[in-house]
Design a protein around this motif. Structure first.
Motif, short mmCIF file in Angstrom:
data_model
loop_
_atom_site.label_atom_id
_atom_site.label_comp_id
_atom_site.label_asym_id
_atom_site.label_seq_id
_atom_site.Cartn_x
_atom_site.Cartn_y
_atom_site.Cartn_z
N UNK A 116 9.23 -38.99 -9.21
CA UNK A 116 8.23 -39.00 -8.15
C UNK A 116 7.04 -38.13 -8.50
N UNK A 117 7.27 -37.08 -9.24
CA UNK A 117 6.18 -36.17 -9.60
C UNK A 117 5.33 -36.73 -10.73
N UNK A 118 5.96 -37.52 -11.56
CA UNK A 118 5.22 -38.09 -12.69
C UNK A 118 4.38 -39.29 -12.27
N UNK A 119 4.81 -39.94 -11.20
CA UNK A 119 4.18 -41.21 -10.81
C UNK A 119 2.72 -41.01 -10.42
N UNK A 163 13.96 -25.55 -14.46
CA UNK A 163 13.96 -25.63 -13.00
C UNK A 163 14.98 -26.66 -12.52
N UNK A 169 15.59 -37.36 -13.18
CA UNK A 169 15.45 -38.35 -12.11
C UNK A 169 14.51 -37.87 -11.02
N UNK A 170 14.67 -36.64 -10.61
CA UNK A 170 13.84 -36.17 -9.52
C UNK A 170 12.40 -35.92 -9.93
N UNK A 171 12.16 -35.89 -11.22
CA UNK A 171 10.77 -35.71 -11.68
C UNK A 171 9.99 -37.02 -11.61
N UNK A 196 13.12 -42.33 0.55
CA UNK A 196 13.98 -42.03 -0.58
C UNK A 196 14.71 -43.30 -0.98
N UNK A 205 21.12 -36.55 -4.17
CA UNK A 205 21.90 -37.52 -4.89
C UNK A 205 21.83 -37.13 -6.35
N UNK A 243 19.63 -35.20 1.34
CA UNK A 243 18.66 -35.55 0.31
C UNK A 243 19.12 -35.00 -1.01
N UNK A 287 18.11 -26.39 -9.50
CA UNK A 287 18.16 -27.13 -8.25
C UNK A 287 19.34 -28.09 -8.21
#
Lengths: 302, 248
Positions: free
Chosen positions: A299-302, A2, A295-297, A142, A42, A40, A6
């Motif tokens: 926030x999801x892992x936190x 995924x 990197x974008x994961x 962000x 980076x 949004x 993106x």
């Protein structure tokens, strides 16, 4: 995966924001400079550089954390220095006897090594909880994740700076003859160490966020490292013996050497520089790709 | 020109819960997926689709009210716009400074003084040191915390903390205002002043997105509405119509 899809999408829109305008004709081109433009999207590089540029934030976060730790104490971070001095004094007396070293050379050696070790081990340990406990910072806006890395390393450098004062006092007291221009080599050495700290922290921070067992694992590994790395004992004891590889293949040894030798007025072995730079190159390459992909994961892992 | 564009945005939360550990993942790799709810061929895992196929375009002057039952994705959508979550699919374009008015201040530390927290939060909101300094008199006046601002935040009551937070976030010049459930702030007298200040703030902002269950608040502040259900935007239209549809 995924992420790749993106990332691609983001890159496209980053390169040609005009393509969006064609999709929605009622949009006028944004007036340049009027509004802060905040796409949004980076990437890893922008995060690392953008984070570094906000030194006002990470500088403050790091500094306030030091203050918080020693709040309402009179001498603040010097408490760390005092407990460090007590340890060095006590073990210095034992170690000098154990390895038959003159106190005048062993004590500065032990102090310099231990001081760098304290910084490295603190950074490695805290890397494990870097993102886990940081939800209150990046849960609302962000932010560049790298900022947290810089803040944490900066904080440990502040403590290091307190300890180094003690080292210099000790050096002047016990072996003032070692003070020479070679000491300036500690500065590039330190830069290489910091570069390595940044990638390690970032990598471990992400890894421990995703796999919460890793924190425990890392702290036990760090304990062992203290004993297998020549900090308490001079590396010369093992060189040439069959256990020499414990020293020569120990990445931490080389990292410590490129700062410790100069601090003792000596020039580090070329192999230590080579090992440290190789580590920097390999470590950064791996970390960059991991960071780019995940990197974008965060926030999801936190 | 302030605007927000969301194109086909999806957000999937992986739920690790019990199998968050490395050991289990290694086991899964060898065994080939112990727990399978959804996921790809490589690794099966439980996934919550918080947002799916969200299309949204907001321009200057839009005040959007997000309505929908709990778990419809309102808060997630706000956080995607805020940039906390980068969507797992689709793309987001935000042009303008974002002011998120969610729960607590970002980076609020109980051991730091009110003033220290004002600066830290301001920096995290993207302001410069100078901009923050210029806002301090306004924050002092509005929060009415007086000498408490020089004391550590741990000495504050819960109401005082929310007053500080409210005073700080509302001092920022907003382009895009994101609000979750409105903000509760302090005692009755303060709540009234807060409502007033909020109104001015909304007035100054270019775009506002508000997630709420309070019809009066939505009707008085929003001109557009979006009805959400199970992670999708089901309908967009004038707020009154959307509320009617929601309650139907």
């Amino acid at each position: 995966m995924i992420e790749f899809a993106t990332t691609l999408c983001h890159e496209v829109s980053e390169m040609s924001p005009s393509s969006i305008s064609t999709n929605s004709p009622q949009l006028e081109p944004p007036a340049a400079g009027e509004n802060p433009r905040q796409f949004l999207l980076t990437n890893a590089g922008a995060d690392l550089v953008g984070g570094l540029k906000r030194y006002d934030i990470w500088g403050r976060l790091g500094w306030l954390e030091v203050r918080r730790r020693y709040q309402r104490t009179v001498i603040g971070p010097f408490w760390a220095t005092i407990s460090f001095a007590i340890f060095v004094g006590a073990f210095g007396a034992v170690g000098a006897g154990l390895w038959h070293q003159p106190v005048g050379t062993f004590l500065p050696f032990l102090t310099a090594g231990m001081m760098i070790w304290l910084m490295l081990s603190a950074i490695l340990t805290e890397a494990g909880t870097l993102f886990v406990g940081a939800n209150n910072i990046f849960g609302q806006t962000r932010l560049n994740y790298s900022m947290l890395v810089y803040a944490m390393i900066w904080r440990n450098l502040i403590v290091f700076a307190h300890n180094i004062l003690f080292f210099f006092a000790l050096l002047l007291l016990f072996s003032p003859s070692d003070v020479n221009p070679n000491m300036l080599l500690a500065i590039p050495g330190m830069l290489v160490v910091i570069l390595n700290c940044v990638w390690t922290t970032l990598l471990l921070g992400m890894f421990c966020l995703r796999f919460r067992d890793m924190q425990q694992f890392i702290s036990s590994v760090i304990q062992v490292c203290l004993f297998v790395t020549p900090i308490f004992w001079p590396p010369e004891i093992l060189t040439g013996t069959e256990r020499g590889f414990i020293v020569s293949l120990n990445p931490l040894y080389h990292l410590i050497e490129i700062v410790r030798r100069p601090l003792l007025g000596q020039i580090p072995a070329m192999v230590s520089y080579e090992a440290a730079l190789l580590m920097t190159a390999i470590g950064w390459t791996i970390t960059y790709f991991v960071f780019r992909s995940f990197r974008k994961r965060i926030a999801y892992w936190a | 020109m302030t605007r927000i564009i969301l194109e086909d945005v999806a957000v999937d939360f992986p739920i690790y819960g019990a199998h968050r550990s490395l050991r289990k993942t290694l086991v899964e790799h060898t065994v080939g997926g112990l727990i399978s709810q959804s996921g790809n061929r490589l690794r099966k895992r439980i996934i919550i689709s918080a947002l799916r196929g969200v299309q949204l375009e907001l321009n200057d002057g839009d005040r959007l009210g997000l309505v929908g039952p709990n778990g419809a994705g309102k808060s997630t959508l706000l956080r995607v716009i805020a940039g906390v979550y980068e969507p797992t699919h689709g793309r987001v374009l935000v042009d303008g400074r974002i002011t998120p008015l969610f729960d607590a201040l970002p980076g609020l530390y109980a051991e730091d003084t009110g003033y220290q927290n004002i600066v830290t939060s301001g920096l995290l909101f993207g302001m410069s040191r100078k901009q923050i300094e210029s806002k301090i008199p306004d924050i002092e006046a509005f929060s009415e915390l007086n000498e408490y601002l020089s004391l550590p935040v741990r000495t504050y009551s819960a109401g005082m903390i929310s007053r500080l937070g409210f005073a700080v976030v509302t001092a920022i010049e907003p382009d895009i205002l994101l609000m979750d459930e409105g903000i509760s702030a302090g005692d009755a007298r303060f709540a009234e002043r807060a409502a007033q200040r909020m109104h001015q703030l909304i007035h100054r902002s270019s775009i506002m997105v508000l997630a709420s269950h309070v019809d009066d608040l939505l009707l008085s502040t929003c001109n557009k509405g979006a009805l959400m259900s199970e992670g999708r935007i089901v309908a967009v239209g004038p707020i009154a119509d959307i509320l009617k549809q929601y309650h139907a």
